[in-house]
Design a protein around this motif. Sequence first.
Motif, PDB file in Angstrom:
ATOM      1  N   ALA A  78       0.805  -1.221   0.000  1.00  0.00           N
ATOM      2  CA  ALA A  78       0.000   0.000   0.000  1.00  0.00           C
ATOM      3  C   ALA A  78       0.840   1.275   0.000  1.00  0.00           C
ATOM      4  O   ALA A  78       0.404   2.301  -0.491  1.00  0.00           O
ATOM      5  CB  ALA A  78      -0.934  -0.002   1.215  1.00  0.00           C
ATOM      6  N   PHE A  79       2.040   1.226   0.550  1.00  0.00           N
ATOM      7  CA  PHE A  79       2.804   2.478   0.631  1.00  0.00           C
ATOM      8  C   PHE A  79       4.173   2.392  -0.063  1.00  0.00           C
ATOM      9  O   PHE A  79       5.078   3.174   0.221  1.00  0.00           O
ATOM     10  CB  PHE A  79       2.948   2.952   2.079  1.00  0.00           C
ATOM     11  CG  PHE A  79       3.801   2.073   2.949  1.00  0.00           C
ATOM     12  CD1 PHE A  79       5.155   2.326   3.092  1.00  0.00           C
ATOM     13  CD2 PHE A  79       3.254   0.998   3.633  1.00  0.00           C
ATOM     14  CE1 PHE A  79       5.945   1.513   3.899  1.00  0.00           C
ATOM     15  CE2 PHE A  79       4.033   0.195   4.442  1.00  0.00           C
ATOM     16  CZ  PHE A  79       5.384   0.451   4.577  1.00  0.00           C
ATOM     17  N   GLU A  99       1.311   1.382   9.220  1.00  0.00           N
ATOM     18  CA  GLU A  99       0.465   0.805   8.175  1.00  0.00           C
ATOM     19  C   GLU A  99       0.037  -0.616   8.550  1.00  0.00           C
ATOM     20  O   GLU A  99      -1.127  -0.998   8.402  1.00  0.00           O
ATOM     21  CB  GLU A  99       1.197   0.811   6.829  1.00  0.00           C
ATOM     22  CG  GLU A  99       0.423   0.197   5.673  1.00  0.00           C
ATOM     23  CD  GLU A  99      -0.885   0.925   5.327  1.00  0.00           C
ATOM     24  OE1 GLU A  99      -1.021   2.112   5.700  1.00  0.00           O
ATOM     25  OE2 GLU A  99      -1.763   0.300   4.709  1.00  0.00           O
ATOM     26  N   LYS A 102      -3.031  -1.303  10.677  1.00  0.00           N
ATOM     27  CA  LYS A 102      -4.372  -1.180  10.105  1.00  0.00           C
ATOM     28  C   LYS A 102      -4.987  -2.532   9.754  1.00  0.00           C
ATOM     29  O   LYS A 102      -6.202  -2.636   9.568  1.00  0.00           O
ATOM     30  CB  LYS A 102      -4.329  -0.315   8.840  1.00  0.00           C
ATOM     31  CG  LYS A 102      -3.860   1.117   9.066  1.00  0.00           C
ATOM     32  CD  LYS A 102      -3.822   1.864   7.732  1.00  0.00           C
ATOM     33  CE  LYS A 102      -3.164   3.235   7.873  1.00  0.00           C
ATOM     34  NZ  LYS A 102      -2.905   3.847   6.552  1.00  0.00           N
TER      35      LYS A 102
ATOM     36  N   ALA B 394      -2.390   2.627  -6.797  1.00  0.00           N
ATOM     37  CA  ALA B 394      -3.412   2.684  -5.759  1.00  0.00           C
ATOM     38  C   ALA B 394      -2.824   2.765  -4.353  1.00  0.00           C
ATOM     39  O   ALA B 394      -1.803   2.162  -4.063  1.00  0.00           O
ATOM     40  CB  ALA B 394      -4.282   1.455  -5.866  1.00  0.00           C
ATOM     41  N   ALA B 395      -3.471   3.518  -3.500  1.00  0.00           N
ATOM     42  CA  ALA B 395      -3.199   3.478  -2.063  1.00  0.00           C
ATOM     43  C   ALA B 395      -4.549   3.464  -1.359  1.00  0.00           C
ATOM     44  O   ALA B 395      -5.452   4.193  -1.759  1.00  0.00           O
ATOM     45  CB  ALA B 395      -2.400   4.691  -1.616  1.00  0.00           C
ATOM     46  N   PRO B 396      -4.674   2.641  -0.338  1.00  0.00           N
ATOM     47  CA  PRO B 396      -5.965   2.562   0.354  1.00  0.00           C
ATOM     48  C   PRO B 396      -6.135   3.664   1.402  1.00  0.00           C
ATOM     49  O   PRO B 396      -6.947   3.513   2.297  1.00  0.00           O
ATOM     50  CB  PRO B 396      -5.926   1.173   0.993  1.00  0.00           C
ATOM     51  CG  PRO B 396      -4.484   0.860   1.152  1.00  0.00           C
ATOM     52  CD  PRO B 396      -3.715   1.668   0.156  1.00  0.00           C
ATOM     53  N   PHE B 397      -5.343   4.720   1.287  1.00  0.00           N
ATOM     54  CA  PHE B 397      -5.472   5.843   2.229  1.00  0.00           C
ATOM     55  C   PHE B 397      -5.110   7.111   1.458  1.00  0.00           C
ATOM     56  O   PHE B 397      -4.460   7.052   0.419  1.00  0.00           O
ATOM     57  CB  PHE B 397      -4.568   5.651   3.445  1.00  0.00           C
ATOM     58  CG  PHE B 397      -3.170   5.238   3.096  1.00  0.00           C
ATOM     59  CD1 PHE B 397      -2.223   6.171   2.717  1.00  0.00           C
ATOM     60  CD2 PHE B 397      -2.802   3.888   3.119  1.00  0.00           C
ATOM     61  CE1 PHE B 397      -0.937   5.785   2.379  1.00  0.00           C
ATOM     62  CE2 PHE B 397      -1.512   3.493   2.768  1.00  0.00           C
ATOM     63  CZ  PHE B 397      -0.581   4.440   2.406  1.00  0.00           C
ATOM     64  N   LEU B 399      -3.363  10.488   0.163  1.00  0.00           N
ATOM     65  CA  LEU B 399      -1.969  10.918   0.031  1.00  0.00           C
ATOM     66  C   LEU B 399      -1.919  12.410  -0.271  1.00  0.00           C
ATOM     67  O   LEU B 399      -2.772  12.926  -0.988  1.00  0.00           O
ATOM     68  CB  LEU B 399      -1.297  10.166  -1.120  1.00  0.00           C
ATOM     69  CG  LEU B 399      -1.163   8.655  -0.994  1.00  0.00           C
ATOM     70  CD1 LEU B 399      -0.683   8.065  -2.314  1.00  0.00           C
ATOM     71  CD2 LEU B 399      -0.193   8.299   0.119  1.00  0.00           C
ATOM     72  N   ARG B 407       5.613   8.799  -5.398  1.00  0.00           N
ATOM     73  CA  ARG B 407       5.203   7.526  -6.006  1.00  0.00           C
ATOM     74  C   ARG B 407       5.296   7.578  -7.523  1.00  0.00           C
ATOM     75  O   ARG B 407       5.635   6.580  -8.163  1.00  0.00           O
ATOM     76  CB  ARG B 407       3.795   7.165  -5.560  1.00  0.00           C
ATOM     77  CG  ARG B 407       3.769   6.694  -4.116  1.00  0.00           C
ATOM     78  CD  ARG B 407       2.370   6.666  -3.585  1.00  0.00           C
ATOM     79  NE  ARG B 407       1.599   5.586  -4.148  1.00  0.00           N
ATOM     80  CZ  ARG B 407       1.363   4.427  -3.527  1.00  0.00           C
ATOM     81  NH1 ARG B 407       1.856   4.207  -2.333  1.00  0.00           N
ATOM     82  NH2 ARG B 407       0.636   3.498  -4.093  1.00  0.00           N
TER      83      ARG B 407
END
Lengths: 429, 429
Positions: A78-79, A99, A102, B394-397, B399, B407
Amino acid sequence: MSTIKPDNFVLFGDICYSESLKTLRCVEGGFLVCENGRSAGVYGSLPEEYASFPQINHAGKLILPGLVDLHMHAPQFAFRGLGMDFELLDWLESYAFPEEAKYSDTDYARAAYTSLVRHMINGPNTRFCLYATVHVPAALLLMDLLEESGLVCMAGKVNMDRNCPDYLREKSAPRSAEDTRLWLERSAGRYKNVSPILTPRFVPACSDGLMKELALLQKEFRLPVQSHLSESLAEIEWVKQLCPSCRSYAEAYEQYGLFGGEHPSVMAHCVWAGDDEIELIYRNNTYVAHCPQSNMNLSSGIAPMRRFLNRGVKAGLGSDIAGGCHSSIFRAMSDAIQASKLRFRYVKPHEAPLTVNEAFYLGTLGGGSFFGKAGSFETGYEFDALVIDDSTIAAPFPLSAEERLARVIYLSDDRHILQKFVRGRCVKE
Amino acid sequence: MSTIKPDNFVLFGDICYSESLKTLRCVEGGFLVCENGRSAGVYGSLPEEYASFPQINHAGKLILPGLVDLHMHAPQFAFRGLGMDFELLDWLESYAFPEEAKYSDTDYARAAYTSLVRHMINGPNTRFCLYATVHVPAALLLMDLLEESGLVCMAGKVNMDRNCPDYLREKSAPRSAEDTRLWLERSAGRYKNVSPILTPRFVPACSDGLMKELALLQKEFRLPVQSHLSESLAEIEWVKQLCPSCRSYAEAYEQYGLFGGEHPSVMAHCVWAGDDEIELIYRNNTYVAHCPQSNMNLSSGIAPMRRFLNRGVKAGLGSDIAGGCHSSIFRAMSDAIQASKLRFRYVKPHEAPLTVNEAFYLGTLGGGSFFGKAGSFETGYEFDALVIDDSTIAAPFPLSAEERLARVIYLSDDRHILQKFVRGRCVKE
């Protein structure tokens, strides 16, 4: 998912695979036979006995073994690409741990892991060793999603009971072991392509008591082990303080039987392994997961791959998502070559850089052997294959299959993957 | 090509650009105004005077300055990713020179350069310093194709009259100068976005006589200069033998006035520049084209970027196709950071690694200033802009724009480029 029958078929195209570290075999216009999910060999002309098998004509395309990622952290996908101005320990505190916390929320985990698995299907890797988080439900969820994908994976619920933030630390060694048992019992018999791997995060985060508990579980469940070893100088110094009786970082695992031997283990990084540690790695048949990009991003260093290979240490490549940003093991191959050239130039002028063919070996057969017979097309190997359309990596002159392979390693992306097979089954097309 | 009127318009989106090495400015939901092909500034709310300009709504997209490639070899694009097991001098003999010889055939050159220019349009770079080959017709052909593309380029017919294969060597210094004059006369007044740059290949390939001839042409035509400097140890040793009276490699250019000063010059690599050479670079306002990937691929080393920056040396990034395999200056940014971290770890622990924002500066404003006012969105800068759709990274949070930029640097490819503007004109969408 494909309509191709997974059992018996033939791919026709330009086939390249490693027979050993030093030997790349290329058969242009060759036949690769899949029989019951395994390679039945590569042929210049198709033997009579396979004439009845359905043929897929990939004339002019490259056919390569699937790639193997020996080290990655599923929740860190994700990051990836963030926090790249930090070194390891600060990066863990600032990015990785917050992260990972979560994933106590399975809804969050489902969304994030679904995105990860889609990405994994799309790329060139067919086999993975992954870290989940400490959370049992999220670890099982990850394994469920991976099983659906058709990829072959060893995945581990992480163990960590010290030196990490409260919000992520398991409350005691017995509690961590209990959760691990729960995870193992729930995953037992549940998967065809996914299996559990014991995952003590790294020595600084695992108490002696936890290591002892995990050693018992390892024996009971006959589990392989994955962990981290000698990644950064600050981490090694810390391990010295935590384990004053150990002569090396590796010994802190070995003293509990969590370092290869009877049960296979794979250790990520090994950047600063000295002679004694290399000997211990070799004697225990422990695998080195070389993660060159992560080792650059976190300013860790460059692992002594030439020394490992000369000593006969088993080794493969890892993306180390998200210490590394890129999941493709093609990228890890070129990163490994580039890093080895800087090591040669600045650190050890007598350690020759990795060649393109050696890096290809590491990312296929080298890492594949951790899974048994995987990473090659020799007869009897599990049928993991990539069909690569490299026509858009244009050259205005003819190239050999070996030259095309080099360009695919350096220049391809997921758009070039026409089909991807795992254990004889097409998972992407 | 676009239907957007190139003169006056407004882009709305999440805007990031460097104001200086240390200062990144991000305006989320901002307005970037193009007026007569130049930036009229970045605003949180649109000033009344621009209200009548057509607006393009890129809400949620990143808007960045176009990237600048200060060093690449156009004829080498054809074989990028090949010969990566060689060091510089062997690689030149085995790959670069034989390929460059083919450009005496303009049909071959047309096919190869057409493929290159298509690739250049597709990527994130908007400005380039390029080497052609020694051949005048092929150099003009390249410039014609570049002009059609709308990209801003300085391109040079290469000069080399010694220490290279017969089939590529110009037969004498006067003959090389004569051809160069022909090339300059034919290109004069022909292009809006493409201009000539004097291109002595490097000291080993240019006789004293040739350098003198080129210095005369430089003064007559008021030309900038591009060449190579202190790339590999073997090359530097060779230059010492060829120019025993020079105290440094740089002096071998400077003694002829081909090293900055009145006429701007850009020197690729500068991996092994010592104190004296850095001083000479600084005093002459010479640009360093840092090509980290090439310097890894050819085992050359890691340029002392922190020292250059601390001294106030002007610097940008180069792909060095095909010593480097990758044309994107986003890739050069992440390569530069990674290489600087290994230099920090192994060579100079007191030279801090490059940060993400510093690398972004080098690849935009740092190199852009070689072209005048380019590489930023400050008022008055030429309007080179990228619109990046990063939604698939994609990031689920959530930014910040700065995190998204990081990125994009590490993870984007040409698929993420939604629109590309050069001097206010859309060249890709």
